[in-house]
Write an enzyme that holds these catalytic residues in place. Sequence first.
Site, PDB file in Angstrom:
ATOM      1  N   LYS A 128      -8.312 -11.495 -18.008  1.00  0.00           N
ATOM      2  CA  LYS A 128      -8.348 -11.688 -19.483  1.00  0.00           C
ATOM      3  C   LYS A 128      -7.650 -12.969 -19.892  1.00  0.00           C
ATOM      4  CE  LYS A 128      -9.051  -9.799 -23.866  1.00  0.00           C
ATOM      5  NZ  LYS A 128     -10.358  -9.464 -24.122  1.00  0.00           N
ATOM      6  N   HIS A 188       8.570  -7.522  -2.734  1.00  0.00           N
ATOM      7  CA  HIS A 188       7.215  -7.851  -3.557  1.00  0.00           C
ATOM      8  C   HIS A 188       7.673  -9.004  -4.411  1.00  0.00           C
ATOM      9  CE1 HIS A 188       4.915  -4.126  -2.992  1.00  0.00           C
ATOM     10  NE2 HIS A 188       6.121  -3.641  -2.578  1.00  0.00           N
ATOM     11  N   SER A 222     -19.904 -10.764 -30.710  1.00  0.00           N
ATOM     12  CA  SER A 222     -19.050  -9.817 -31.603  1.00  0.00           C
ATOM     13  C   SER A 222     -17.865 -10.218 -32.425  1.00  0.00           C
ATOM     14  CB  SER A 222     -18.486  -8.717 -30.622  1.00  0.00           C
ATOM     15  OG  SER A 222     -17.186  -9.367 -29.905  1.00  0.00           O
ATOM     16  N   GLY A 223     -17.543 -11.572 -31.990  1.00  0.00           N
ATOM     17  CA  GLY A 223     -16.310 -12.112 -32.809  1.00  0.00           C
ATOM     18  C   GLY A 223     -14.912 -11.924 -31.799  1.00  0.00           C
ATOM     19  N   GLY A 224     -15.204 -11.387 -30.892  1.00  0.00           N
ATOM     20  CA  GLY A 224     -14.093 -11.227 -30.007  1.00  0.00           C
ATOM     21  C   GLY A 224     -14.165 -12.166 -28.974  1.00  0.00           C
ATOM     22  N   VAL A 225     -12.964 -12.502 -28.330  1.00  0.00           N
ATOM     23  CA  VAL A 225     -12.669 -13.623 -27.423  1.00  0.00           C
ATOM     24  C   VAL A 225     -13.769 -13.395 -26.309  1.00  0.00           C
ATOM     25  CG1 VAL A 225     -10.735 -12.581 -26.096  1.00  0.00           C
ATOM     26  CG2 VAL A 225     -10.924 -14.945 -26.323  1.00  0.00           C
ATOM     27  N   ASP A 226     -14.020 -12.345 -25.636  1.00  0.00           N
ATOM     28  CA  ASP A 226     -14.958 -12.336 -24.440  1.00  0.00           C
ATOM     29  C   ASP A 226     -16.175 -12.961 -24.713  1.00  0.00           C
ATOM     30  OD1 ASP A 226     -12.624 -11.401 -23.192  1.00  0.00           O
ATOM     31  OD2 ASP A 226     -13.456  -9.097 -23.103  1.00  0.00           O
ATOM     32  N   SER A 227     -16.921 -12.119 -25.666  1.00  0.00           N
ATOM     33  CA  SER A 227     -18.183 -12.635 -26.064  1.00  0.00           C
ATOM     34  C   SER A 227     -18.087 -14.054 -26.330  1.00  0.00           C
ATOM     35  CB  SER A 227     -18.866 -11.926 -26.998  1.00  0.00           C
ATOM     36  OG  SER A 227     -18.389 -11.988 -28.308  1.00  0.00           O
ATOM     37  N   GLU A 262       5.502 -10.564  -5.905  1.00  0.00           N
ATOM     38  CA  GLU A 262       4.574 -10.770  -7.157  1.00  0.00           C
ATOM     39  C   GLU A 262       5.098 -10.221  -8.391  1.00  0.00           C
ATOM     40  OE1 GLU A 262       4.152  -8.955  -4.427  1.00  0.00           O
ATOM     41  OE2 GLU A 262       3.333  -7.121  -4.818  1.00  0.00           O
ATOM     42  N   CYS A 295       5.015  -6.286   1.997  1.00  0.00           N
ATOM     43  CA  CYS A 295       5.266  -4.776   1.939  1.00  0.00           C
ATOM     44  C   CYS A 295       4.649  -4.187   3.113  1.00  0.00           C
ATOM     45  CB  CYS A 295       5.259  -4.107   0.654  1.00  0.00           C
ATOM     46  SG  CYS A 295       5.920  -2.574   0.551  1.00  0.00           S
ATOM     47  N   TYR A 296       3.867  -3.052   2.682  1.00  0.00           N
ATOM     48  CA  TYR A 296       2.932  -2.432   3.820  1.00  0.00           C
ATOM     49  C   TYR A 296       2.119  -3.549   4.544  1.00  0.00           C
ATOM     50  CZ  TYR A 296      -0.734   0.806   5.625  1.00  0.00           C
ATOM     51  OH  TYR A 296      -1.538   1.390   6.131  1.00  0.00           O
ATOM     52  N   GLY A 339       0.910  -1.205   0.008  1.00  0.00           N
ATOM     53  CA  GLY A 339      -0.018   0.147  -0.058  1.00  0.00           C
ATOM     54  C   GLY A 339       0.782   1.287  -0.175  1.00  0.00           C
TER      55      GLY A 339
END
Length: 525
Positions: free
Chosen positions: A381, A181, A235-240, A183, A95-96, A68
């Site tokens: 994603k 960190h 839509s043709g996109g990956v998400d939909s 990560e 960290c914090y 943080g």
Amino acid sequence: MADAVVLQLPEPPPEERPVLVVDLGGQYSQLIARRVRECRVYSELVSHRVPAAQLAARRPLAVILSGGPSSVYAEGAPSVDPGLFELGVPVLGICYGMQVMAQELGGRVEPTGVSEFGRTEIRTEEGALFAGLPAEQVSWMSHRDSVTAPPAGARVVAGSASTPIAAFEDPDRGLYGVQFHPEVVHTPYGNDLLKNFLYKVADAPPLWTAAAVIEEEAARIRAQVGSDRVLCALSGGVDSAVAALLVHKAVGDQLTCVFVDHGLLRKDEAAHVVETFGRHFHVPLVHVDARERFLARLEGVTEPEEKRKLIGEEFIRVFEDEARKLGDVRWLVQGTLYSDVIESGGGHAGAAETIKSHHNVGGLPEVMDLDLVEPLRMLFKDEVRRVGEELGLPEEMVWRHPFPGPGLAIRIIGDVTEERLQILRDADAILLEEVRRAGLYRELWQCFAVLPAIRSVGVQGDGRTYAYPIVIRAVTSEDAMTADWARLPYDLLETLSSRIINEIPGVNRVALDISSKPPATIEWE
Ligand code: XMP
């Protein structure tokens, strides 16, 4: 006896129990949750304001306190409900988060006057966190205050030249802290440390795989929609695409997909969507050919915002018409991602759940009186892509670059006409073909052609030409918030220039956009 065993309630499967990442305001909180998931352990981000009893109700396998920006002494500095240290689950403070832990548990945190930023050598000691890792290693630090006394009973297990307490652990109470960190990629053994914490300390099995996600999500969707009918805009996109396949897997023919071809797609894209969903996956699909309708509305429209608004409105109108024809539909699928949920405050358990309207189909849920099914709302994603691969979605759809809802219309400056769309589609197809051939497609965030509204003089054969230029736009980015123009190799640029000018009538010049975002945007309109 056998009956008694069967009647006992089963333990929830281990993958249902999350590792909770408590967000103390650090810039890497989301990244911590993603790293845990990369270790195949399910993880969720929660606000530091959530009381310990609510955290306990989620039956977490472990809790991680994020970094943080604050000092524990600053007024209003974020802290945690101290009850979380008594839950009997391992806690890792980063960290914090480590400093909050030290302060709450009777240790000491001080502004020592020594701050560490960036690459820092540390010396580690044997223990749970560093088991099997080199005694001397590099870590990535970013702190001003330091822990100068660990909580009573905790043992110091790492230190740097200027920060003697860079990590502590108290296995008996399940308390662990690291000042650096783990990560970020700049801590080379960070992932190993997280694995030590997850697998060995927290006993969290690496069971959270794409296949497991699909099974869990399908069960959840079935429970949510029952026997009702569901609608999804492709839509043709990956998400939909992934959202639709998940819902189809869950409820089969109760799902109908509507694919609106607004004529602003790339070359062969509409055919590809119909082929993939209709013929390959046997998803009931309504293919609406609205090309003429959109083109007619766009006639004479050159102002970018007006183009966008008009396309969005027309999309809703077409989609509503189709939904009406289908009759009794109760649910609408929306491809909301976990990052959208977190950004809108919904990721924090207990916070109000406001959900952004989907970028691609702007405004649909508000105008249509349908309830939402959001099969991707707990996925990042890259996880959506892995689920897509597992579901058998073709590679080129899974890894497709982002494509804006208004499509090529916002890459054609000025008038959108069929003739100009044709030029842009052809240029775009050559560009993508050559970029793929050069093996660069997956390295780029986006790469596309733009058609400006100017023409210039050229000479081809013996004749003078007066034709359009094509602008090549290629960018690298992590999240589209910022982007850098991609340094495409000269020989690729040479091929592109030669092919685009020679193969596309109406083009006599190729230019390269070398602007980053900011100050430019990725798209031109
Ligand atoms: P800009 O041009 O603002 O774009 O730098 C950032 C990212 O968003 C995409 N984009 C859109 N995506 N509908 C979408 O689904 C839209 O209206 C839209 N406008 C921009 C753009 O392609 C880039 O990835």
